[in-house]
Scaffold this motif. Structure first.
Motif, PDB file in Angstrom:
ATOM      1  N   GLY A 141       0.818  -1.197   0.000  1.00  0.00           N
ATOM      2  CA  GLY A 141       0.000   0.000   0.000  1.00  0.00           C
ATOM      3  C   GLY A 141       0.859   1.257   0.000  1.00  0.00           C
ATOM      4  N   LEU A 142       0.281   2.351  -0.511  1.00  0.00           N
ATOM      5  CA  LEU A 142       1.043   3.586  -0.702  1.00  0.00           C
ATOM      6  C   LEU A 142       1.548   4.167   0.604  1.00  0.00           C
ATOM      7  CD1 LEU A 142       2.058   5.835  -2.546  1.00  0.00           C
ATOM      8  CD2 LEU A 142      -0.194   6.917  -2.352  1.00  0.00           C
ATOM      9  N   ARG A 143       0.699   4.204   1.641  1.00  0.00           N
ATOM     10  CA  ARG A 143       1.104   4.848   2.893  1.00  0.00           C
ATOM     11  C   ARG A 143       2.299   4.147   3.525  1.00  0.00           C
ATOM     12  NH1 ARG A 143      -3.473   5.332   7.245  1.00  0.00           N
ATOM     13  NH2 ARG A 143      -2.986   3.107   7.528  1.00  0.00           N
ATOM     14  N   ARG A 144       2.270   2.821   3.569  1.00  0.00           N
ATOM     15  CA  ARG A 144       3.399   2.096   4.154  1.00  0.00           C
ATOM     16  C   ARG A 144       4.662   2.267   3.323  1.00  0.00           C
ATOM     17  NH1 ARG A 144       0.469  -3.600   5.879  1.00  0.00           N
ATOM     18  NH2 ARG A 144      -0.900  -2.702   7.470  1.00  0.00           N
ATOM     19  N   GLU A 145       4.482   2.306   2.018  1.00  0.00           N
ATOM     20  CA  GLU A 145       5.663   2.459   1.173  1.00  0.00           C
ATOM     21  C   GLU A 145       6.275   3.850   1.337  1.00  0.00           C
ATOM     22  OE1 GLU A 145       7.246   1.317  -3.287  1.00  0.00           O
ATOM     23  OE2 GLU A 145       5.089   1.531  -2.950  1.00  0.00           O
ATOM     24  N   LEU A 146       5.440   4.860   1.520  1.00  0.00           N
ATOM     25  CA  LEU A 146       5.971   6.203   1.765  1.00  0.00           C
ATOM     26  C   LEU A 146       6.745   6.249   3.074  1.00  0.00           C
ATOM     27  CD1 LEU A 146       2.981   8.434   0.592  1.00  0.00           C
ATOM     28  CD2 LEU A 146       5.199   8.153  -0.532  1.00  0.00           C
ATOM     29  N   PHE A 147       6.233   5.597   4.103  1.00  0.00           N
ATOM     30  CA  PHE A 147       6.974   5.500   5.362  1.00  0.00           C
ATOM     31  C   PHE A 147       8.321   4.806   5.130  1.00  0.00           C
ATOM     32  CE2 PHE A 147       2.994   6.072   7.975  1.00  0.00           C
ATOM     33  CZ  PHE A 147       3.486   7.101   8.761  1.00  0.00           C
ATOM     34  N   TYR A 148       8.290   3.716   4.374  1.00  0.00           N
ATOM     35  CA  TYR A 148       9.512   2.945   4.133  1.00  0.00           C
ATOM     36  C   TYR A 148      10.570   3.799   3.425  1.00  0.00           C
ATOM     37  CZ  TYR A 148      12.702  -0.495   2.163  1.00  0.00           C
ATOM     38  OH  TYR A 148      13.838  -1.177   1.791  1.00  0.00           O
ATOM     39  N   TRP A 149      10.182   4.489   2.357  1.00  0.00           N
ATOM     40  CA  TRP A 149      11.173   5.255   1.603  1.00  0.00           C
ATOM     41  C   TRP A 149      11.642   6.476   2.376  1.00  0.00           C
ATOM     42  CZ3 TRP A 149      13.963   3.057  -1.753  1.00  0.00           C
ATOM     43  CH2 TRP A 149      13.450   2.025  -2.553  1.00  0.00           C
ATOM     44  N   ALA A 150      10.776   7.044   3.213  1.00  0.00           N
ATOM     45  CA  ALA A 150      11.234   8.123   4.086  1.00  0.00           C
ATOM     46  C   ALA A 150      12.303   7.614   5.044  1.00  0.00           C
ATOM     47  CB  ALA A 150      10.046   8.707   4.866  1.00  0.00           C
ATOM     48  N   ALA A 151      12.096   6.400   5.577  1.00  0.00           N
ATOM     49  CA  ALA A 151      13.104   5.799   6.460  1.00  0.00           C
ATOM     50  C   ALA A 151      14.393   5.515   5.700  1.00  0.00           C
ATOM     51  CB  ALA A 151      12.559   4.512   7.085  1.00  0.00           C
ATOM     52  N   VAL A 152      14.276   5.024   4.478  1.00  0.00           N
ATOM     53  CA  VAL A 152      15.469   4.753   3.668  1.00  0.00           C
ATOM     54  C   VAL A 152      16.265   6.037   3.444  1.00  0.00           C
ATOM     55  CG1 VAL A 152      16.265   4.075   1.363  1.00  0.00           C
ATOM     56  CG2 VAL A 152      14.550   2.700   2.543  1.00  0.00           C
ATOM     57  N   LEU A 153      15.568   7.121   3.092  1.00  0.00           N
ATOM     58  CA  LEU A 153      16.247   8.406   2.885  1.00  0.00           C
ATOM     59  C   LEU A 153      17.009   8.840   4.133  1.00  0.00           C
ATOM     60  CD1 LEU A 153      13.505  10.359   0.908  1.00  0.00           C
ATOM     61  CD2 LEU A 153      15.848   9.962   0.121  1.00  0.00           C
ATOM     62  N   LEU A 154      16.356   8.726   5.288  1.00  0.00           N
ATOM     63  CA  LEU A 154      16.998   9.153   6.524  1.00  0.00           C
ATOM     64  C   LEU A 154      18.156   8.241   6.907  1.00  0.00           C
ATOM     65  CD1 LEU A 154      13.955  10.301   8.698  1.00  0.00           C
ATOM     66  CD2 LEU A 154      15.753  11.734   7.697  1.00  0.00           C
ATOM     67  N   THR A 155      18.026   6.940   6.663  1.00  0.00           N
ATOM     68  CA  THR A 155      19.136   6.033   6.984  1.00  0.00           C
ATOM     69  C   THR A 155      20.358   6.330   6.119  1.00  0.00           C
ATOM     70  OG1 THR A 155      18.343   4.304   5.463  1.00  0.00           O
ATOM     71  CG2 THR A 155      17.625   4.162   7.767  1.00  0.00           C
ATOM     72  N   PHE A 156      20.127   6.668   4.845  1.00  0.00           N
ATOM     73  CA  PHE A 156      21.255   7.005   3.979  1.00  0.00           C
ATOM     74  C   PHE A 156      21.905   8.307   4.430  1.00  0.00           C
ATOM     75  CE2 PHE A 156      20.064   3.719   1.055  1.00  0.00           C
ATOM     76  CZ  PHE A 156      21.205   3.473   0.309  1.00  0.00           C
ATOM     77  N   ALA A 157      21.062   9.296   4.766  1.00  0.00           N
ATOM     78  CA  ALA A 157      21.618  10.567   5.223  1.00  0.00           C
ATOM     79  C   ALA A 157      22.384  10.389   6.533  1.00  0.00           C
ATOM     80  CB  ALA A 157      20.489  11.590   5.403  1.00  0.00           C
ATOM     81  N   LEU A 158      21.809   9.618   7.458  1.00  0.00           N
ATOM     82  CA  LEU A 158      22.485   9.361   8.737  1.00  0.00           C
ATOM     83  C   LEU A 158      23.775   8.591   8.521  1.00  0.00           C
ATOM     84  CD1 LEU A 158      22.645   9.313  11.803  1.00  0.00           C
ATOM     85  CD2 LEU A 158      21.108   7.325  11.795  1.00  0.00           C
ATOM     86  N   GLY A 159      23.732   7.571   7.684  1.00  0.00           N
ATOM     87  CA  GLY A 159      24.934   6.789   7.403  1.00  0.00           C
ATOM     88  C   GLY A 159      26.025   7.625   6.769  1.00  0.00           C
ATOM     89  N   THR A 160      25.622   8.546   5.883  1.00  0.00           N
ATOM     90  CA  THR A 160      26.596   9.439   5.254  1.00  0.00           C
ATOM     91  C   THR A 160      27.278  10.317   6.296  1.00  0.00           C
ATOM     92  OG1 THR A 160      25.318   9.500   3.204  1.00  0.00           O
ATOM     93  CG2 THR A 160      26.896  11.277   3.562  1.00  0.00           C
ATOM     94  N   ALA A 161      26.477  10.907   7.167  1.00  0.00           N
ATOM     95  CA  ALA A 161      27.035  11.790   8.202  1.00  0.00           C
ATOM     96  C   ALA A 161      27.949  11.025   9.148  1.00  0.00           C
ATOM     97  CB  ALA A 161      25.899  12.456   8.981  1.00  0.00           C
ATOM     98  N   VAL A 162      27.537   9.825   9.557  1.00  0.00           N
ATOM     99  CA  VAL A 162      28.352   9.020  10.478  1.00  0.00           C
ATOM    100  C   VAL A 162      29.654   8.595   9.802  1.00  0.00           C
ATOM    101  CG1 VAL A 162      28.464   6.826  11.715  1.00  0.00           C
ATOM    102  CG2 VAL A 162      26.401   8.223  11.847  1.00  0.00           C
ATOM    103  N   GLY A 163      29.563   8.203   8.542  1.00  0.00           N
ATOM    104  CA  GLY A 163      30.768   7.794   7.818  1.00  0.00           C
ATOM    105  C   GLY A 163      31.764   8.919   7.667  1.00  0.00           C
TER     106      GLY A 163
END
Length: 270
Positions: A141-163
């Motif tokens: 469903g769209l709502r869950r997928e939007l939550f998922y991709w928002a989390a993916v975006l934040l994990t990449f940004a967080l991982g970039t900053a930590v790295g």
């Protein structure tokens, strides 16, 4: 994690058909391709920024990201090639945005890492409160997928900053940082076996750490000797990682077809 279902089923809260899960099965191939995408995004963003210029590179990457995510959201089932194209563009565009925030705006990596960690935690709380679960075998469903991709975006940004914080600010260098993240990424696997953490927490822990893990080794291979790298060139490393990713996806697809044939054969025998 068990093989994801590809059957359409009702949404637990609305009762409407939610469609097939939109995330590939989480197996060894998943994690290999994920690490390759993080490394590819890191060195490809550097290469494009140097060759095309920062503004055209960021603009072009942002446009491709929007196109990829729109295509992904419109699909009714998981198409691995499209899914991983979105992840690559998240990696490329996210790296560029993180670099702009640090270089152009002067935001310290420690501040951005802390802020992103808080934002990711808040998103997880909201996601769980709205949907009742953070499990990625239920991204339907769209709502869950939007939550998922928002989390993916934040994990990449967080991982970039930590790295970047580890390799540059703490001056550990790319190789030492990569080895350190390789050790840390084994923690959720060991903790899951000991039943100290659940599979969902273990997944997202590993998902965050694959970003600095892949990026650290990619930078080490691509950047100059002066920056502590092997000086192979970001362009050459980008091509090598893209080829390796394509090969891994092809082998993953072949393994999935083999599993399907065995399952059908088992049902026929029964």
């Amino acid at each position: 994690m068990a093989q994801h279902s590809t059957l359409t089923r009702p949404d637990e809260r609305t009762g409407r058909a939610a469609g097939a899960n939109k995330v590939p099965p989480v197996d060894g191939w998943f994690w290999l391709v994920k690490i390759l995408t993080t490394g590819l995004g890191e060195v490809l963003s550097d290469f494009l920024a140097r060759t095309a210029g920062p503004v055209p590179a960021v603009g072009g990457a942002g446009l491709l990201f929007v196109v990829a995510i729109v295509v992904q959201l419109r699909l009714r089932r998981c198409v691995p090639g499209v899914y991983w194209a979105v992840v690559v563009m998240v990696s490329v565009f996210g790296t560029m945005v993180a670099d702009v925030a640090h270089v152009a705006l002067g935001v310290p990596y420690a501040l951005s890492a802390g802020s992103l960690a808080v934002a990711l935690a808040a998103l997880f709380v909201l996601w769980h409160r709205v949907e009742g679960s953070l499990a990625i075998d239920r991204v339907t469903g769209l709502r869950r997928e939007l939550f998922y991709w928002a989390a993916v975006l934040l994990t990449f940004a967080l991982g970039t900053a930590v790295g970047d914080l580890t390799a540059a600010t703490l001056k550990l260098g790319y190789l030492v940082a990569g080895i350190g993240f390789a050790v840390l990424i084994a923690v959720p696997a060991l903790a899951s076996k000991a039943r100290w953490v659940g599979p969902v927490a273990g997944f997202w822990w590993a998902y965050v750490l694959t970003r600095p893990l892949g990026a650290s080794f990619a930078d080490w291979a691509g950047v100059s000797h002066e920056r502590g790298g092997l000086n192979l060139g970001t362009g050459q490393v980008s091509v090598a990682l893209a080829v390796a990713m394509a090969l891994a996806l092809a082998l993953s697809a072949r393994a999935a077809r083999a599993r399907t044939r065995r399952a059908r054969a088992g049902r026929s025998a029964a």
